[in-house]
Design an enzyme around this catalytic site. Structure first.
Site, mmCIF file in Angstrom:
data_model
loop_
_atom_site.group_PDB
_atom_site.id
_atom_site.type_symbol
_atom_site.label_atom_id
_atom_site.label_comp_id
_atom_site.label_asym_id
_atom_site.label_seq_id
_atom_site.Cartn_x
_atom_site.Cartn_y
_atom_site.Cartn_z
ATOM 1 N N HIS A 79 -41.078 55.652 98.855
ATOM 2 C CA HIS A 79 -41.871 55.821 100.087
ATOM 3 C C HIS A 79 -41.360 56.991 100.932
ATOM 4 O O HIS A 79 -41.375 56.936 102.163
ATOM 5 C CB HIS A 79 -41.871 54.542 100.933
ATOM 6 N N ASN A 152 -48.074 46.807 101.699
ATOM 7 C CA ASN A 152 -48.700 47.856 100.891
ATOM 8 C C ASN A 152 -50.217 47.776 101.032
ATOM 9 O O ASN A 152 -50.747 46.839 101.623
ATOM 10 C CB ASN A 152 -48.345 47.677 99.409
ATOM 11 N N HIS A 344 -37.353 46.706 107.910
ATOM 12 C CA HIS A 344 -36.528 45.733 107.182
ATOM 13 C C HIS A 344 -37.277 44.405 107.133
ATOM 14 O O HIS A 344 -37.683 43.891 108.178
ATOM 15 C CB HIS A 344 -35.182 45.590 107.910
HETATM 16 FE FE1 HDE Z 1 -39.908 48.442 99.406
HETATM 17 N N1 HDE Z 1 -38.301 49.626 99.817
HETATM 18 N N2 HDE Z 1 -38.820 47.472 97.984
HETATM 19 N N3 HDE Z 1 -41.534 47.343 98.838
HETATM 20 N N4 HDE Z 1 -41.014 49.419 100.720
HETATM 21 C C1 HDE Z 1 -38.274 50.604 100.734
HETATM 22 O O1 HDE Z 1 -36.544 50.887 102.306
HETATM 23 C C2 HDE Z 1 -37.490 47.574 97.830
HETATM 24 C C3 HDE Z 1 -41.564 46.323 97.928
HETATM 25 C C4 HDE Z 1 -42.295 49.144 101.091
HETATM 26 O O2 HDE Z 1 -42.249 53.367 105.834
HETATM 27 C C5 HDE Z 1 -36.888 51.142 100.966
HETATM 28 O O3 HDE Z 1 -36.225 51.983 104.241
HETATM 29 C C6 HDE Z 1 -37.022 46.643 96.845
HETATM 30 C C7 HDE Z 1 -42.768 45.559 98.040
HETATM 31 C C8 HDE Z 1 -42.735 50.074 102.096
HETATM 32 O O4 HDE Z 1 -40.059 53.280 105.973
HETATM 33 C C9 HDE Z 1 -36.028 50.278 100.046
HETATM 34 C C10 HDE Z 1 -38.138 45.975 96.408
HETATM 35 C C11 HDE Z 1 -43.476 46.159 99.055
HETATM 36 C C12 HDE Z 1 -41.655 50.907 102.320
HETATM 37 C C13 HDE Z 1 -37.052 49.394 99.385
HETATM 38 C C14 HDE Z 1 -39.258 46.496 97.136
HETATM 39 C C15 HDE Z 1 -42.691 47.266 99.537
HETATM 40 C C16 HDE Z 1 -40.596 50.468 101.462
HETATM 41 C C17 HDE Z 1 -36.763 52.635 100.828
HETATM 42 C C18 HDE Z 1 -38.215 44.898 95.349
HETATM 43 C C19 HDE Z 1 -44.868 45.780 99.592
HETATM 44 C C20 HDE Z 1 -41.599 52.090 103.272
HETATM 45 C C21 HDE Z 1 -36.553 53.174 102.229
HETATM 46 C C22 HDE Z 1 -37.365 43.766 95.621
HETATM 47 C C23 HDE Z 1 -44.940 44.420 100.081
HETATM 48 C C24 HDE Z 1 -41.112 51.692 104.625
HETATM 49 C C25 HDE Z 1 -36.432 51.998 103.054
HETATM 50 C C26 HDE Z 1 -41.135 52.883 105.557
HETATM 51 C C27 HDE Z 1 -39.338 51.053 101.424
HETATM 52 C C28 HDE Z 1 -36.674 48.460 98.494
HETATM 53 C C29 HDE Z 1 -40.578 46.057 96.902
HETATM 54 C C30 HDE Z 1 -43.158 48.120 100.593
HETATM 55 C C31 HDE Z 1 -35.144 51.015 99.071
HETATM 56 C C32 HDE Z 1 -35.580 46.471 96.381
HETATM 57 C C33 HDE Z 1 -43.163 44.333 97.220
HETATM 58 C C34 HDE Z 1 -44.096 50.131 102.764
HETATM 59 O O5 HDE Z 1 -35.127 49.488 100.762
#
Ligand code: HDE
Length: 692
Positions: A79, A152, A344
């Site tokens: 992202h 999402n 978070h």
């Molecule tokens: Fe994320 N995801 N994600 N994700 N995600 C990040 O956090 C992660 C998942 C989503 O505009 C990171 O600050 C793991 C689902 C958005 O700043 C990180 C898993 C969904 C954004 C991370 C998921 C999301 C992130 C990268 C599986 C939809 C952008 C930077 C367990 C429900 C937020 C950050 C923004 C961002 C990890 C799965 C949506 C690395 C480990 C499911 C919208 O922490």
């Protein structure tokens, strides 16, 4: 594309949470160093003579360059490419019976929000319109602490257990040796992974559908994906899925447009949002919940609510509106706000709790952890954009980038030195007290059997779509797999598709020139019409744009007539001519906003040729109109403007083609209705062939 204008420097104070920040405007006072020492010259380093070496003692040169060297922070690992806006959430009060969360319970209660939209795979500088899932992350600055809903634009996810997240992301990111392709899933490792992990199938279908290429953030749905637990004032709990429904309807680009936009205007979505907000057309969404009983089974109508690859069809649990989100202010500073915002999933408020979804559980660790690297330590909540709007009284101290000056001598509990404060907040003080829920079991690395069905909902999604949407899915699979080199991967993915839908599989196989394998697709699939985004009655068109082709002899008064009617519908009209400048010099003088050289069809939702315009066979104009026609957009002309349409091969009288003698009411109404349908899909078979 025209440059988006500079931000308004005269605005009194930055919007949103940065209002309380150390704001430093370029306001005309003396140039200084970071220490406040006034400097006479920022263009010349201190040298031993004007041709001599630069002196080490030039503290200003070293301060300036050192600061510059460290201006970038690590981009988000996923992202990374994002754009954001401030706004307000207003509660309808309708969720009061299911949650005690103050910002949802009280009717009319307004809460500040900051929303960041993003793509997943691309780097920070990649294009907006690539085929990908979009992030829809909302920060609610509530009176009871900050609540982040990090969702999402698709309701399901690729994997069922967070431990696989690094794997799917490694597979989707560019190949590690030569780092390509950028922001694309159309490569071997992505398809290698998803064909081996069939739990990804449902999400892959969403990505290959029109949802993977949204028209704009304004026309994009949002989903919390996981099941959450809501807790009411009386302690009753229920399970919910969160939804964002765009007021402007759900619409997408066509694939050719997405590809053109990625080159012509990589900032397509970002610009659309910023320009719309600046023009006074806010982005609006209704917040809704699907409510399911919390009966201890974590299932509903046979659907495992802990499995993030499954959705709950709206026909089984309707989405009940609980509030409205309005995004109406652009960030003041991209870095300070959009880049430094830290979401978070563990930022929760009383009344909203998590469930045992193993994907969500892993996220609860990841989002806090990732900020430590990205924002340089544990004090990121002190950054202006991340500061809660509720009072903070923690006992966290010191650390990198600490900017708070804590007073008091006893940052521990219990204490007697700071008069015993802070004191614990129990539920009656609006403290966050987790609902006690039974947790027992053996430690195992395993999924429940109910996670094993990867195909029923995949088939439900495909079969719920209209035939044009299905065509787009077939074309997207054929395109993406057509970019895969390894034959075995293509064959394996075809075998996956054979287990979803035989027709889908055979059409993709035909496009790839491969035999279609036989699978065992699910039977008794119940469709969910709510999953289709094709509309049959015209929706709102606020924020849309009409391009009017004209020359100096055109009916310029007619353009103003159309403009007045369009503006009353929240639509803007922009004149396009062979060269720049003005058309006419009377009261109906028109500013030429685009020329045939600078315009591209993706910028506009409809094109109209003004009456009186001389027919032209300028190839750029012909391409413009043909593209719009091929992409099934509304096109029209009044008077002898029709000749220009005909010269471009646009068939008069067909679906979405509006022609009249004058630009009066009936012309405008027909054009706006055609725009409200988003596309004249009835034209698709005739004009699109297999190109989009
Ligand atoms: Fe994320 N995801 N994600 N994700 N995600 C990040 O956090 C992660 C998942 C989503 O505009 C990171 O600050 C793991 C689902 C958005 O700043 C990180 C898993 C969904 C954004 C991370 C998921 C999301 C992130 C990268 C599986 C939809 C952008 C930077 C367990 C429900 C937020 C950050 C923004 C961002 C990890 C799965 C949506 C690395 C480990 C499911 C919208 O922490």
């Amino acid at each position: 594309m025209p440059p988006t204008p500079r931000p308004d420097q005269s605005s009194p104070a930055p919007v949103g949470p940065t209002g309380s920040a150390d704001t430093r405007a370029q306001d005309g006072t003396f140039l200084t160093t970071a220490q406040g020492v006034r400097m006479p010259d920022t263009h010349h380093s201190l040298k031993a003579g004007d041709r001599g070496p630069t002196l080490l003692e030039d503290f200003y040169l070293r301060e300036k360059i050192t600061h510059f060297d460290h201006e970038r922070i690590p981009e988000r690992v996923v992202h990374a490419r994002g754009a954001a806006a401030h706004g307000t959430f207003e509660s309808y009060g309708s969720a009061k019976s299911v949650t005690k969360a103050g910002f949802l319970a009280e009717k009319g209660k307004k809460t500040d929000v900051f929303v960041r939209f993003s793509t997943v795979l691309g780097s920070r500088g990649s294009a907006d319109t690539v085929r990908d899932t979009r992030g829809f992350a909302v920060k609610f600055y509530t009176d009871e602490g900050t609540f982040d809903l990090v969702g999402n634009n698709m309701p399901v996810f690729f994997i069922q257990d967070g431990i696989k997240f690094p794997d799917i992301i490694h597979a989707g990111k560019p190949q590690p040796d030569i780092e390509l392709p950028q922001a694309q899933s159309a490569h071997d490792s992505f398809w290698d992974f998803v064909s081996l992990h069939t739990e990804a199938t449902h999400h892959v279908l969403w990505n290959m559908s029109d949802r993977g290429i949204p028209r704009s953030y304004r026309t994009m749905e949002g989903f919390g994906v996981h099941t959450f637990r809501l807790v009411a004032e009386n302690g009753d709990t229920s399970l919910v899925k969160f939804h964002w429904k765009p007021v402007a309807g759900v619409h997408s680009l066509v694939w050719e447009e997405a590809q053109i936009a990625a080159g012509v205007d990589p900032d397509f979505h970002r610009r659309d949002m910023a320009d719309g907000i600046k023009a006074g057309a806010p982005l609006e969404y209704e917040f809704g919940i699907q409510v399911m009983p919390d009966d201890g089974t974590d299932t509903f109508e046979g659907i495992d609510l802990l499995d993030p690859t499954k959705l709950v069809p709206e026909e089984l649990a309707p989405v009940q509106p609980i509030g409205k989100l309005t995004l109406n202010a652009n960030p003041t500073n991209y870095f300070a706000e959009t880049e430094q915002v830290a979401f978070h999933t563990g930022h929760l408020v009383p009344g909203i709790e998590v469930t045992n979804d193993p994907l969500m559980q892993a996220r609860l660790f990841s989002y806090l952890d990732t900020q430590l690297t990205r924002l340089g330590g544990p004090n990121f909540a002190q950054l202006p954009i991340n500061r809660p709007h509720a009072p903070v009284n923690d006992m966290f101290r010191d650390g990198m980038h600490q900017t708070a000056v804590h007073t008091g001598v006893a940052p521990y509990r219990d204490n007697s030195l700071d008069e015993g404060e802070p004191v614990d907040a129990d539920a009656s003080d609006r403290g966050y007290v987790q609902t006690p829920r039974p947790i027992e079991g053996k430690a195992v690395r395993a999924n429940p059997a109910s996670f094993d069905d990867h195909f029923t909902q995949s088939a439900m999604f495909y079969r719920s779509l209209s035939s044009i949407e299905q065509d787009h899915i077939v074309e997207a699979f054929t395109f993406e797999l057509g970019k895969v080199f390894e034959q075995a991967i293509k064959e394996r993915e075809l075998a996956v598709l054979a287990n979803v839908d035989a027709d889908l599989c055979s059409r993709v196989a035909a496009g790839l020139g491969l035999p279609a394998p036989t699978g065992t697709p699910p039977t008794d699939v119940v469709t969910s019409p709510a999953l289709s985004q094709v509309v049959t009655t015209p929706g709102p068109i606020d924020g849309r744009k009409i391009g009017v082709i004209a020359d100096a002899d055109s009916d310029l008064a007619g353009i103003d007539t159309l403009r007045t009617a369009a503006e009353s519908r929240g639509v803007t009209v922009h004149v396009i001519a062979a060269t720049g400048g003005f058309l006419g010099d009377g009261p109906n003088r028109q500013v030429v906003e685009r020329t045939f050289l600078t315009v591209r069809s993706i910028e506009f939702d409809a094109f109209v040729v003004a009456g009186g315009t001389a027919p032209s066979n300028d190839i750029k104009l012909v391409l413009l109109l043909q593209e719009a026609f091929r992409h099934c957009k509304a096109v029209g002309a009044w008077g002898d403007g029709v000749a220009t349409l005909e010269a471009a091969g646009v068939t008069d009288g067909g679906p979405g083609v509006v022609t009249e003698d004058s630009p009066g009411d009936s012309f405008g109404d027909a054009l706006f209705d055609a725009m409200g349908l988003h596309r004249a899909w009835d034209r698709a078979a005739a004009v699109m062939g297999s190109e989009v």
